[in-house]
Write a protein that holds these residues in place. Sequence first.
Motif, short mmCIF file in Angstrom:
data_model
loop_
_atom_site.label_atom_id
_atom_site.label_comp_id
_atom_site.label_asym_id
_atom_site.label_seq_id
_atom_site.Cartn_x
_atom_site.Cartn_y
_atom_site.Cartn_z
N ALA A 24 73.76 44.70 -7.94
CA ALA A 24 73.60 45.24 -7.96
C ALA A 24 74.13 46.64 -8.00
O ALA A 24 74.74 47.54 -8.18
CB ALA A 24 72.81 45.53 -6.59
N ARG A 25 75.48 45.81 -7.41
CA ARG A 25 76.92 46.46 -6.62
C ARG A 25 77.78 46.65 -8.68
O ARG A 25 78.02 47.87 -8.61
CB ARG A 25 77.52 45.84 -5.75
N ARG A 26 77.12 45.89 -9.19
CA ARG A 26 78.21 45.81 -10.43
C ARG A 26 77.37 46.78 -11.19
O ARG A 26 78.23 47.10 -11.90
CB ARG A 26 78.70 44.60 -11.42
N MET A 27 76.41 47.13 -11.30
CA MET A 27 75.48 48.00 -12.21
C MET A 27 75.56 49.58 -11.72
O MET A 27 75.79 50.33 -12.35
CB MET A 27 73.95 47.91 -11.65
N LYS A 28 75.60 49.71 -9.73
CA LYS A 28 76.68 50.90 -10.14
C LYS A 28 77.96 50.96 -10.15
O LYS A 28 77.70 52.48 -10.45
CB LYS A 28 75.88 50.82 -8.13
N SER A 29 78.50 49.95 -9.87
CA SER A 29 80.24 50.75 -10.58
C SER A 29 79.54 50.30 -11.82
O SER A 29 80.22 51.51 -12.33
CB SER A 29 80.62 48.98 -10.40
N ALA A 30 78.51 50.15 -13.19
CA ALA A 30 79.55 50.36 -14.55
C ALA A 30 78.05 51.68 -14.73
O ALA A 30 78.71 52.70 -15.39
CB ALA A 30 78.17 49.99 -14.88
N ARG A 31 77.55 52.41 -14.07
CA ARG A 31 77.26 53.42 -13.18
C ARG A 31 77.70 54.69 -13.23
O ARG A 31 77.68 55.44 -14.10
CB ARG A 31 75.82 53.93 -13.29
N ASP A 32 78.65 54.36 -12.84
CA ASP A 32 79.12 55.55 -11.90
C ASP A 32 80.58 55.27 -12.87
O ASP A 32 81.24 56.67 -12.50
CB ASP A 32 80.00 54.81 -10.41
N HIS A 33 80.92 54.56 -13.62
CA HIS A 33 82.49 54.52 -14.34
C HIS A 33 82.27 53.56 -15.31
O HIS A 33 82.66 52.85 -15.77
CB HIS A 33 83.17 53.81 -13.50
N PRO A 34 81.78 54.57 -16.89
CA PRO A 34 81.77 54.09 -17.72
C PRO A 34 82.45 54.03 -18.66
O PRO A 34 83.50 54.05 -18.88
CB PRO A 34 80.56 55.22 -18.56
N SER A 35 82.19 52.61 -19.35
CA SER A 35 84.12 52.64 -20.38
C SER A 35 83.64 53.60 -21.41
O SER A 35 82.55 54.26 -21.67
CB SER A 35 83.48 51.08 -20.96
N ALA A 36 84.37 53.46 -22.14
CA ALA A 36 83.94 54.24 -23.64
C ALA A 36 83.57 53.14 -24.99
O ALA A 36 84.28 52.81 -24.63
CB ALA A 36 85.67 54.83 -24.09
N SER A 37 83.10 53.81 -25.34
CA SER A 37 81.91 52.69 -26.27
C SER A 37 82.64 53.52 -27.96
O SER A 37 83.23 54.64 -28.08
CB SER A 37 80.46 53.46 -26.26
N PRO A 38 82.14 53.14 -29.10
CA PRO A 38 82.76 53.85 -30.12
C PRO A 38 81.00 54.79 -30.13
O PRO A 38 82.06 55.82 -31.21
CB PRO A 38 82.42 51.89 -31.51
N LEU A 39 80.26 54.95 -30.17
CA LEU A 39 79.08 55.89 -30.49
C LEU A 39 79.41 57.17 -29.66
O LEU A 39 79.66 58.15 -29.96
CB LEU A 39 77.57 55.00 -29.57
N ARG A 40 80.23 57.07 -28.22
CA ARG A 40 80.76 58.43 -27.63
C ARG A 40 81.85 58.99 -28.47
O ARG A 40 81.72 60.18 -28.91
CB ARG A 40 81.47 57.87 -26.53
N GLY A 41 82.73 58.26 -29.37
CA GLY A 41 84.54 58.86 -30.17
C GLY A 41 83.01 59.87 -31.57
O GLY A 41 83.08 60.88 -31.76
#
Length: 99
Positions: free
Chosen positions: A21-38
């Motif tokens: 749950a902590r890892r999921m919350k961290s991933a949701r709060d701090h999303p990484s850049a993705s190719p689709l975002r570019g």
Amino acid sequence: MTPSPDKPSPDKPSRDIVGSARRMKSARDHPSASPLRGIGTFGMIGWSIAVPTVGGAFLGLWLDRVAPQGFSWTIALILGGVVTGAFIAAVWVNKEGGR
């Protein structure tokens, strides 16, 4: 160390759930850049410039027929559309860059 009778220690599955749950919350709060975002950013910038430019071209063609002048309305409004679109794109990029 043995667990005290009034305070039970968490078992392994509950620790795994808490960690997950902590890892999921961290991933949701701090999303990484993705190719689709570019690709989405590229598309947003392209559309924000293309729509006002094409709109200016059509409006200019109509004005050239209805109210002819010594200059071309079409060229003037295409340039105006490019400038307007670039301004819209710059505002959007600055807003997105603040995340």
